[in-house]
Design a protein around this motif. Structure first.
Motif, PDB file in Angstrom:
ATOM      1  N   VAL A   9       0.818  -1.182   0.012  1.00  0.00           N
ATOM      2  CA  VAL A   9      -0.004   0.120  -0.080  1.00  0.00           C
ATOM      3  C   VAL A   9       0.938   1.207   0.165  1.00  0.00           C
ATOM      4  O   VAL A   9       0.818   2.048  -0.704  1.00  0.00           O
ATOM      5  N   SER A  10       1.899   1.325   0.742  1.00  0.00           N
ATOM      6  CA  SER A  10       2.828   2.384   0.727  1.00  0.00           C
ATOM      7  C   SER A  10       4.380   1.588   0.935  1.00  0.00           C
ATOM      8  O   SER A  10       4.435   0.725   1.893  1.00  0.00           O
ATOM      9  N   LEU A  11       5.372   2.146   0.313  1.00  0.00           N
ATOM     10  CA  LEU A  11       6.536   1.475   0.223  1.00  0.00           C
ATOM     11  C   LEU A  11       7.529   2.179   1.067  1.00  0.00           C
ATOM     12  O   LEU A  11       7.982   3.306   0.983  1.00  0.00           O
ATOM     13  N   LYS A  12       7.691   1.558   2.179  1.00  0.00           N
ATOM     14  CA  LYS A  12       8.509   2.098   3.433  1.00  0.00           C
ATOM     15  C   LYS A  12       9.501   1.421   3.936  1.00  0.00           C
ATOM     16  O   LYS A  12       9.105   0.143   4.509  1.00  0.00           O
ATOM     17  N   ALA A  13      10.883   1.607   3.738  1.00  0.00           N
ATOM     18  CA  ALA A  13      11.723   0.490   4.288  1.00  0.00           C
ATOM     19  C   ALA A  13      12.898   1.210   4.800  1.00  0.00           C
ATOM     20  O   ALA A  13      13.700   2.261   4.052  1.00  0.00           O
ATOM     21  N   SER A  14      13.652   0.541   5.607  1.00  0.00           N
ATOM     22  CA  SER A  14      15.160   0.595   6.019  1.00  0.00           C
ATOM     23  C   SER A  14      15.717  -0.665   5.727  1.00  0.00           C
ATOM     24  O   SER A  14      15.423  -1.470   6.596  1.00  0.00           O
ATOM     25  N   ASN A 229       4.899   7.213  -4.062  1.00  0.00           N
ATOM     26  CA  ASN A 229       5.141   7.540  -2.789  1.00  0.00           C
ATOM     27  C   ASN A 229       5.846   6.468  -2.090  1.00  0.00           C
ATOM     28  O   ASN A 229       5.391   5.337  -1.794  1.00  0.00           O
ATOM     29  N   ALA A 230       7.259   6.762  -1.665  1.00  0.00           N
ATOM     30  CA  ALA A 230       8.292   5.687  -1.195  1.00  0.00           C
ATOM     31  C   ALA A 230       9.135   6.375  -0.432  1.00  0.00           C
ATOM     32  O   ALA A 230       9.381   7.537  -0.351  1.00  0.00           O
ATOM     33  N   GLU A 231       9.408   5.663   0.739  1.00  0.00           N
ATOM     34  CA  GLU A 231      10.687   6.238   1.398  1.00  0.00           C
ATOM     35  C   GLU A 231      11.447   4.923   1.606  1.00  0.00           C
ATOM     36  O   GLU A 231      11.271   3.897   2.188  1.00  0.00           O
ATOM     37  N   ILE A 232      12.843   5.132   1.180  1.00  0.00           N
ATOM     38  CA  ILE A 232      13.727   3.901   1.144  1.00  0.00           C
ATOM     39  C   ILE A 232      14.999   4.485   1.633  1.00  0.00           C
ATOM     40  O   ILE A 232      15.534   5.170   1.256  1.00  0.00           O
ATOM     41  N   GLU A 233      15.557   3.655   2.730  1.00  0.00           N
ATOM     42  CA  GLU A 233      17.010   3.907   3.148  1.00  0.00           C
ATOM     43  C   GLU A 233      17.697   2.598   2.989  1.00  0.00           C
ATOM     44  O   GLU A 233      17.219   1.495   3.192  1.00  0.00           O
ATOM     45  N   LEU A 234      18.696   2.687   2.603  1.00  0.00           N
ATOM     46  CA  LEU A 234      19.589   1.447   2.510  1.00  0.00           C
ATOM     47  C   LEU A 234      21.026   1.583   3.132  1.00  0.00           C
ATOM     48  O   LEU A 234      21.591   2.831   3.044  1.00  0.00           O
ATOM     49  N   LEU A 235      21.053   0.478   4.076  1.00  0.00           N
ATOM     50  CA  LEU A 235      22.163   0.686   4.762  1.00  0.00           C
ATOM     51  C   LEU A 235      23.533   0.182   4.431  1.00  0.00           C
ATOM     52  O   LEU A 235      23.426  -0.926   3.592  1.00  0.00           O
ATOM     53  N   GLY A 236      24.772   0.795   4.766  1.00  0.00           N
ATOM     54  CA  GLY A 236      26.042   0.147   4.639  1.00  0.00           C
ATOM     55  C   GLY A 236      26.773   0.268   3.109  1.00  0.00           C
ATOM     56  O   GLY A 236      27.752  -0.341   2.932  1.00  0.00           O
ATOM     57  N   PRO A 370      10.188  -5.704  -9.099  1.00  0.00           N
ATOM     58  CA  PRO A 370       9.700  -4.455  -9.133  1.00  0.00           C
ATOM     59  C   PRO A 370       8.245  -4.307  -9.927  1.00  0.00           C
ATOM     60  O   PRO A 370       7.567  -3.345  -9.876  1.00  0.00           O
ATOM     61  N   VAL A 371       8.209  -5.206 -10.967  1.00  0.00           N
ATOM     62  CA  VAL A 371       7.018  -5.270 -11.678  1.00  0.00           C
ATOM     63  C   VAL A 371       5.831  -5.273 -11.219  1.00  0.00           C
ATOM     64  O   VAL A 371       4.816  -4.369 -11.330  1.00  0.00           O
ATOM     65  N   ALA A 372       6.063  -5.503  -9.698  1.00  0.00           N
ATOM     66  CA  ALA A 372       4.464  -5.623  -8.856  1.00  0.00           C
ATOM     67  C   ALA A 372       4.186  -4.247  -8.828  1.00  0.00           C
ATOM     68  O   ALA A 372       2.922  -4.142  -8.422  1.00  0.00           O
ATOM     69  N   LEU A 373       5.024  -3.210  -8.719  1.00  0.00           N
ATOM     70  CA  LEU A 373       4.535  -1.996  -8.385  1.00  0.00           C
ATOM     71  C   LEU A 373       3.730  -1.244  -9.623  1.00  0.00           C
ATOM     72  O   LEU A 373       2.965  -0.262  -9.301  1.00  0.00           O
ATOM     73  N   LYS A 400       9.161  -6.944   4.377  1.00  0.00           N
ATOM     74  CA  LYS A 400       9.679  -5.900   5.361  1.00  0.00           C
ATOM     75  C   LYS A 400       8.982  -4.608   4.609  1.00  0.00           C
ATOM     76  O   LYS A 400       8.566  -3.792   5.551  1.00  0.00           O
ATOM     77  N   ALA A 401       9.369  -4.351   3.284  1.00  0.00           N
ATOM     78  CA  ALA A 401       9.115  -3.226   2.758  1.00  0.00           C
ATOM     79  C   ALA A 401       7.655  -2.848   2.589  1.00  0.00           C
ATOM     80  O   ALA A 401       7.228  -2.022   1.941  1.00  0.00           O
TER      81      ALA A 401
END
Ligand SMILES: O=C(O)C1=C[C@@H](OP(=O)(O)O)[C@@H](O)[C@H](O)C1
Ligand SMILES: C=C(OP(=O)(O)O)C(=O)O
Length: 409
Positions: A9-14, A229-236, A370-373, A400-401
């Motif tokens: 529904v909304s893509l949010k992930a760290s 609408n998305a919030e994505i953080e990628l660590l490392g 990502p085709v799912a989007l 998780k996202a």
């Protein structure tokens, strides 16, 4: 087995990305060559690294490195200088990925490596001994992994090694990565034009931590590019990464994704820019090609991608695989010269219920997720477990996202 992947529904992930398998597999060889007492930190648990760890820690003489190109090439060179008799094999596909250039090079440097089945391909029998080294020429346009494999053992050859690379040099950043990591372990090389020279030298062990994988990051950039609408953080991930695929961040800026570097990774944001057509030569970043092909068609951005000559000998023939699978979704791509892939906006009749085949190629599964989007009913992906080659937790991270993943058995 297949997964149906549906949009969140909304893509949010760290996301804590996996460690780079390219760095892991070099660090493992360099740790062994320097007799390091240190354990490598943040080692990946992906298949390609696990097969290396297993081979380097076992008392066996026969090794199966499954589908790992780096492990096949790096271990072939490494074992040829370890006294003993060894065999090395892999998956059916690995038995069709060429290795003659490396075997010829090693044999002319004093090694004895023989083919057990088909001339020019694994499996191999290796009779390890001290290597003389010297000066040789080899083609630079088939796989940089042959060059990296030779360079890592070069300082331990009696006369060192001078490599004259013939023709175009592909995947250069991976050669640079090898030389930079060798330098961290205390060994210097000179690269000028087509020639790389390594004098006889000793490696010095260091504590080593592996960075996150910029190739894996590309799938999250693709998701960002395709989301409203998305919030994505990628660590490392780091800006001054040793990995050539860090170049993906700049290229995604043309597809609407901006990158902010923080002290723990990157934050992705929409930047409002979107090119009308993307032309790019992927000769330095072959592993990003699938991500950009899929992202561009879904954004309706025509493209012309060159420098794809190595894609035919990777986990599968990636040019054919992309054409076949995108045709199922209604996009007609054309290829030429075994190295160019283009899309000019041409469409065909999409299949009603497409199932994306993955051809034992982790990047086919991850590039198509990502085709799912953009498809309301989601996308079905066959043999999703292939991701374990480089990113074993990919599907868990998607969950998780916020993605919905249905196991279709
Ligand atoms: O050295 C490496 O770690 C790699 C080099 C590249 O292969 P080629 O040099 O065969 O293009 C790349 O595609 C592969 O995933 C990893
Ligand atoms: C080409 C790849 O791997 P390798 O050649 O190491 O099997 C890859 O990971 O995309």
């Amino acid at each position: 087995m297949s997964y149906v992947v549906k949009s969140p529904v909304s893509l949010k992930a760290s996301i804590k990305l996996p460690a780079s398998k390219s760095i892991c597999n070099r660090a493992l060889i360099l740790n062994a060559l320097s007799y390091s007492p240190y354990e490598i930190r943040n080692l990946s648990d992906c298949d390609d690294t696990e097969v290396m760890v297993k081979a380097l820690n076992s008392n066996d003489r026969d090794f199966d490195i499954k589908a790992a190109g780096t492990a096949m090439r790096f271990l072939t060179a490494f074992l040829s200088k370890v006294v003993g008799e060894w065999t090395i094999t892999g998956t059916q596909r690995m038995k069709n990925r060429p290795i003659k250039i490396l075997v010829d090079a090693l044999n002319s440097l004093g090694a004895r490596v023989e083919y057990m089945e088909k001339e020019g391909y694994p499996p191999l029998r290796i009779f390890g001994s001290a290597l003389q080294g010297g000066e040789i020429s080899l083609a630079g346009g088939v796989s940089s992994q042959y060059i990296s494999a030779l360079l890592m053992i070069a300082p331990l050859m009696e006369k060192g090694l001078t490599l004259h690379l013939e023709g175009a040099i592909i995947s250069k950043p991976y050669i640079n990565l090898t030389l930079q990591l060798m330098e961290q372990y205390g060994v210097k090389a000179d690269w000028s034009g087509q020639t790389i020279k390594v004098r006889p030298q000793d490696y010095h062990p260091i504590p080593f931590t592996v960075e996150s994988d910029w190739s894996a990051a590309s799938y999250w950039y693709s998701m960002m590019a395709l989301s409203k609408n998305a919030e994505i953080e990628l660590l490392g991930l780091f800006k001054n990464s040793l990995q050539g695929d860090a170049a993906g961040a700049k290229l995604f800026a043309q597809l609407g994704v901006g990158t902010t570097y923080t002290d723990r990774g990157v934050i992705l944001k929409h930047n409002g820019n979107r090119t009308k057509k993307l032309n790019y030569n992927f000769v330095n970043e072959p592993d990003l090609a699938q991500t950009f092909v899929v992202t561009c068609v879904l954004l309706n951005i025509p493209f012309r991608f060159t420098g794809l000559q190595s894609l035919k000998i990777k986990e599968t023939d990636r040019i054919e695989a992309l054409k076949t699978e995108l045709c199922k979704l209604g996009y007609l791509l054309t290829d030429s010269n075994d190295s160019i892939l283009e899309w000019n906006g041409e469409r065909c009749e999409p299949q009603a219920h497409p199932v994306i085949a993955t051809y034992e190629d982790h990047r086919m599964a991850m590039a198509f997720a990502p085709v799912a989007l953009v498809v309301p009913e989601g996308i079905e992906i066959a043999d999703p477990q292939v991701v374990s080659k480089s990113y074993p937790h990919f599907w868990e991270d998607l969950k998780k996202a916020g993605f919905i993943i249905i196991d279709n058995g």
